[in-house]
Design a protein around this motif. Structure first.
Motif, PDB file in Angstrom:
ATOM      1  N   ILE A   1       0.830  -1.193   0.000  1.00 54.41           N
ATOM      2  CA  ILE A   1       0.000   0.000   0.000  1.00 54.41           C
ATOM      3  C   ILE A   1       0.869   1.251   0.000  1.00 54.41           C
ATOM      4  O   ILE A   1       0.580   2.232  -0.708  1.00 54.41           O
TER       5      ILE A   1
ATOM      6  N   HIS B   1       0.924   4.220  -2.613  1.00 51.95           N
ATOM      7  CA  HIS B   1       0.691   5.579  -2.092  1.00 51.95           C
ATOM      8  C   HIS B   1       1.766   6.544  -2.598  1.00 51.95           C
ATOM      9  O   HIS B   1       1.458   7.598  -3.175  1.00 51.95           O
TER      10      HIS B   1
ATOM     11  N   PRO C   1      -3.777   3.672  -3.969  1.00 54.58           N
ATOM     12  CA  PRO C   1      -3.900   2.204  -3.909  1.00 54.58           C
ATOM     13  C   PRO C   1      -5.216   1.658  -4.448  1.00 54.58           C
ATOM     14  O   PRO C   1      -5.209   0.759  -5.297  1.00 54.58           O
TER      15      PRO C   1
ATOM     16  N   GLY D   1      -6.780   0.018   0.675  1.00 59.81           N
ATOM     17  CA  GLY D   1      -6.722   1.462   0.542  1.00 59.81           C
ATOM     18  C   GLY D   1      -7.601   2.191   1.538  1.00 59.81           C
ATOM     19  O   GLY D   1      -7.392   3.379   1.809  1.00 59.81           O
TER      20      GLY D   1
ATOM     21  N   ASN E   1     -12.069   6.195  -2.150  1.00 58.26           N
ATOM     22  CA  ASN E   1     -11.621   4.822  -1.935  1.00 58.26           C
ATOM     23  C   ASN E   1     -12.784   3.850  -1.870  1.00 58.26           C
ATOM     24  O   ASN E   1     -12.706   2.730  -2.402  1.00 58.26           O
TER      25      ASN E   1
END
Length: 247
Positions: free
Chosen positions: A50, A54, A104, A181, A224
């Motif tokens: 992740i 990111h 992500p 995420g 997200n």
């Protein structure tokens, strides 16, 4: 050495569609990803993926908005830092800061789109290419090792594994990006409510815009969740279609 016919076969495999994965595989990989995201030790280890996405999001948007990318650092505590040069205010800086927490699941959504077309091997090779592109901007030893290990694992699966293993690996990875995420944003707000992370992406965005940091945390969450829902529909589309036909 690989023959011309062998290279041609690999090329066809790369850009061709693989068979539909068993519905059970899609559901099992989703369950595995959910367990990893929701349990402490597996999450602590897998969270590096992740962080890579990111920081890669920060870096890509910085380049796309005309900023000069100085370097990326990945740390063993799963934190990261992307440095870019340019105007300290304005749309470029705002978009660069915004990109990190949403990257992500958006990468996962792109992966879900490829898997929806059964482009499993292509997805794995795109992942390797992105990791190699990011590697040249890494500025610390842990970051180099982290990217090399991740890239080597993805390449090994794409080159040597049988189709069933490739499918399981690809689906698990995409599910993990989609689900994984969301958790960092929750962790971010939890830390902020306790007075931690005063220089977070959300707080920096608050300093550049009229909107408070909580507004930007909400934006992260909404983007997200939208990516997660859309990606989940893409990944389970065949299952839903089959279920509809049998009703």
């Amino acid at each position: 050495m690989m023959s011309i016919d062998g290279l041609g076969e690999k090329w066809d495999t790369l850009f061709g569609a693989q068979p539909d994965p068993p519905p059970l595989l899609v559901l099992i990989t989703a369950a595995v990803a959910l367990v990893v995201v929701s349990t402490r030790l597996p999450w602590r280890i897998a969270r590096n993926a992740i962080t890579i996405a990111h920081e890669g999001g920060h870096a890509l948007v910085a380049l796309l908005t005309g900023r000069k990318l100085r370097g990326i650092r990945l740390h063993s505590d799963t934190s990261g830092l992307t440095l870019s040069a340019g105007r300290p205010t304005g749309p470029g800086m705002i978009l660069t800061l915004l990109a990190g927490y949403v990257a992500p699941p958006l990468v996962g959504l792109a992966g879900a789109w490829l898997l929806g077309g059964n482009r499993i091997t292509l997805l794995l090779w795109v992942a390797v290419a992105l990791l190699l592109a990011m590697l040249v901007m890494i500025r610390n030893a842990f970051g180099v090792v982290s990217l090399l290990v991740t890239g080597a694992l993805v390449f090994a699966v794409s080159w040597y594994a049988i189709p069933q293993v490739q499918a399981a690996f690809a689906y698990a990875g995409v599910w993990f990006l989609l689900l994984g995420g969301v958790r960092p944003v929750v962790e971010l707000q939890r830390l902020r409510s306790r007075g931690g992370m005063p220089a977070s992406d959300a707080d920096q965005l608050a300093g550049l815009t009229p909107f408070p940091a909580f507004f930007w945390v909400t934006v992260f969450v909404l983007v997200n969740l939208a990516a997660l829902i859309t990606g989940a529909l893409l990944l389970t589309g065949q299952i839903l279609t089959n279920a509809g036909l049998t009703l």
